[in-house]
Design an enzyme around this catalytic site. Structure first.
Site, PDB file in Angstrom:
ATOM      1  N   PRO A  10     -10.417  13.772 -40.950  1.00  0.00           N
ATOM      2  CA  PRO A  10     -10.584  13.444 -39.482  1.00  0.00           C
ATOM      3  C   PRO A  10      -9.081  13.616 -38.902  1.00  0.00           C
ATOM      4  O   PRO A  10      -8.348  13.592 -39.383  1.00  0.00           O
ATOM      5  CB  PRO A  10     -10.885  12.037 -39.744  1.00  0.00           C
ATOM      6  CG  PRO A  10     -11.439  11.647 -40.877  1.00  0.00           C
ATOM      7  CD  PRO A  10     -10.825  12.645 -41.736  1.00  0.00           C
ATOM      8  N   LYS A  11      -9.215  13.854 -37.755  1.00  0.00           N
ATOM      9  CA  LYS A  11      -7.973  14.088 -36.894  1.00  0.00           C
ATOM     10  C   LYS A  11      -7.457  12.674 -36.317  1.00  0.00           C
ATOM     11  O   LYS A  11      -8.160  12.140 -35.402  1.00  0.00           O
ATOM     12  CB  LYS A  11      -7.969  15.262 -35.910  1.00  0.00           C
ATOM     13  CG  LYS A  11      -6.420  15.575 -35.245  1.00  0.00           C
ATOM     14  CD  LYS A  11      -6.715  16.733 -34.051  1.00  0.00           C
ATOM     15  CE  LYS A  11      -5.289  16.717 -33.382  1.00  0.00           C
ATOM     16  NZ  LYS A  11      -4.609  15.521 -32.996  1.00  0.00           N
ATOM     17  N   TRP A  12      -6.468  11.986 -36.643  1.00  0.00           N
ATOM     18  CA  TRP A  12      -6.141  10.651 -36.562  1.00  0.00           C
ATOM     19  C   TRP A  12      -5.350  10.924 -35.178  1.00  0.00           C
ATOM     20  O   TRP A  12      -4.526  11.565 -34.995  1.00  0.00           O
ATOM     21  CB  TRP A  12      -5.302   9.999 -37.547  1.00  0.00           C
ATOM     22  CG  TRP A  12      -5.921   9.725 -38.874  1.00  0.00           C
ATOM     23  CD1 TRP A  12      -6.177  10.748 -39.646  1.00  0.00           C
ATOM     24  CD2 TRP A  12      -6.666   8.391 -39.248  1.00  0.00           C
ATOM     25  NE1 TRP A  12      -6.783  10.224 -40.635  1.00  0.00           N
ATOM     26  CE2 TRP A  12      -7.060   8.986 -40.429  1.00  0.00           C
ATOM     27  CE3 TRP A  12      -6.753   7.392 -38.636  1.00  0.00           C
ATOM     28  CZ2 TRP A  12      -7.895   8.015 -41.059  1.00  0.00           C
ATOM     29  CZ3 TRP A  12      -7.629   6.485 -39.238  1.00  0.00           C
ATOM     30  CH2 TRP A  12      -8.225   6.722 -40.705  1.00  0.00           C
TER      31      TRP A  12
END
Length: 348
Positions: free
Chosen positions: A28-30
């Site tokens: 996931p791209k935080w």
């Protein structure tokens, strides 16, 4: 690691779809502040994306991370604030404040966490040249028994799971998906990761503004956006005017400290706003100059040459970004396969 040398984080380039095939790793791209964490004897050191210290803004992490992570290591990750409703970037942004008393209060009210996704050194051994698969394996071992506020980002090698994350995680404040190759070394400052985002975004320098017509001096009409080229020259790329009436009035005071009459400041050397064309003849194109110190994130649909085709939509301020890092590189997008096929056929 008495005095850690700065490390430029490895960066990502926009990619239209999730890449598939052997050798890909997905996360996931935080939605937080990028952070290189130096664990050392005494207090840890938190380095921002643009090499600035973050320690003073996150005292709760300075105190807690040495208790839950081993010493003598360097980790790449993200500072985030998690709420019951997902990630809260606005709360994170409020932590960048000059008043120590405010920072201390917010550290209690909205404590931050560190999410690790890469391991750059362990036990004094630098790992940048090692393949990511090895770095990830060692990171998983290191964080197997870690406790909050340290966390390991979830990951998968299954593109179907990555697509599922892309759809489901958006409502929780995640930006999208990061894809990286398992055999790749760590390349500081290079855009070698792939980021697949829900919206096309860009971080732009605010180099000027225009008054709201008929309310000069009382209301801001639009912010003028710029990006730096390879020679370090700031060019005007478009504007954003997606503000409510009260926000337009508040911007007057907010922008006041950055105003400048120096014609060499900001867009002084590059492409400037206000050039008249057959579409703008007769319109007031005057604008007010700002020192290029503010960065904002905007969303947009298409580029027309070196400019946004339509007005961009303001998303948020980015005090964690160095204005000089706002370059045209972040807008690079791969040529669609259909066009590549056309030109490849034409060159035969």
């Amino acid at each position: 690691m008495d005095a850690p040398a700065p490390i430029d984080p490895m960066l990502a380039k926009p990619t239209p779809t999730i890449p598939e095939g052997p050798g890909w790793h997905y996360e996931p791209k935080w939605d937080g502040f990028r952070c290189i964490l130096f664990l050392r004897a005494g207090a840890p050191y938190l380095q921002s994306r643009d090499r600035k210290p973050l320690d003073r803004y996150f005292p709760e992490l300075v105190a807690a991370l040495p208790r839950v992570l081993p010493p003598d290591a360097i980790l790449d990750g993200e500072l985030v604030i998690m709420t019951p409703h997902g990630l809260d970037f606005d709360a994170l942004q409020q932590r960048i404040h000059p008043a120590a008393s405010r920072v201390a209060r917010l550290a209690q009210e909205t404590p931050a966490a560190f999410v690790a996704f890469d391991l750059l050194a362990e036990g004094g051994e630098f790992l940048l040249a090692r393949p990511f698969a090895e770095r990830r394996e060692r990171l998983e071992r290191m964080l197997a028994a870690a406790r909050p506020p340290a966390h390991l980002t979830p990951a998968t090698r299954d593109p179907a799971i990555a697509r599922d994350w892309f759809e489901r995680f958006e409502g929780a404040g995640f930006d999208g998906i990061i894809a990286r190759q398992l055999d790749a070394p760590y390349q500081p400052g290079k855009r070698v990761l792939a980021k697949i985002k829900h919206l096309r975004t860009a971080e732009c320098v605010v180099g000027g503004f225009r008054w709201n017509r008929g309310e000069e001096g009382r209301s801001v009409g639009s912010l003028l956006l710029g990006l730096y080229d390879e020679e370090g020259i700031l060019h005007f790329v478009g504007h954003t005017s997606s503000f409510g009436a009260s926000e337009r009035r508040e911007l007057v005071a907010f922008l006041a400290p950055y105003r400048s009459d120096d014609e060499t400041v900001g867009f002084g050397r590059g492409r400037t706003p206000g050039a008249e064309s057959r579409w703008t003849s007769g319109r007031d194109l005057s604008w007010q100059r700002l020192r290029p110190e503010l960065v904002c994130e905007v969303t947009f649909d298409h580029m027309q040459g070196p400019r946004f085709r339509h007005a961009a939509t303001f998303r948020r301020w980015r005090p964690d970004r160095d204005p000089r890092s706002c370059t045209f590189d972040q807008l690079a997008a791969p040529v669609p396969a259909e066009l590549r096929a056309v030109f490849a056929a034409a060159s035969l």
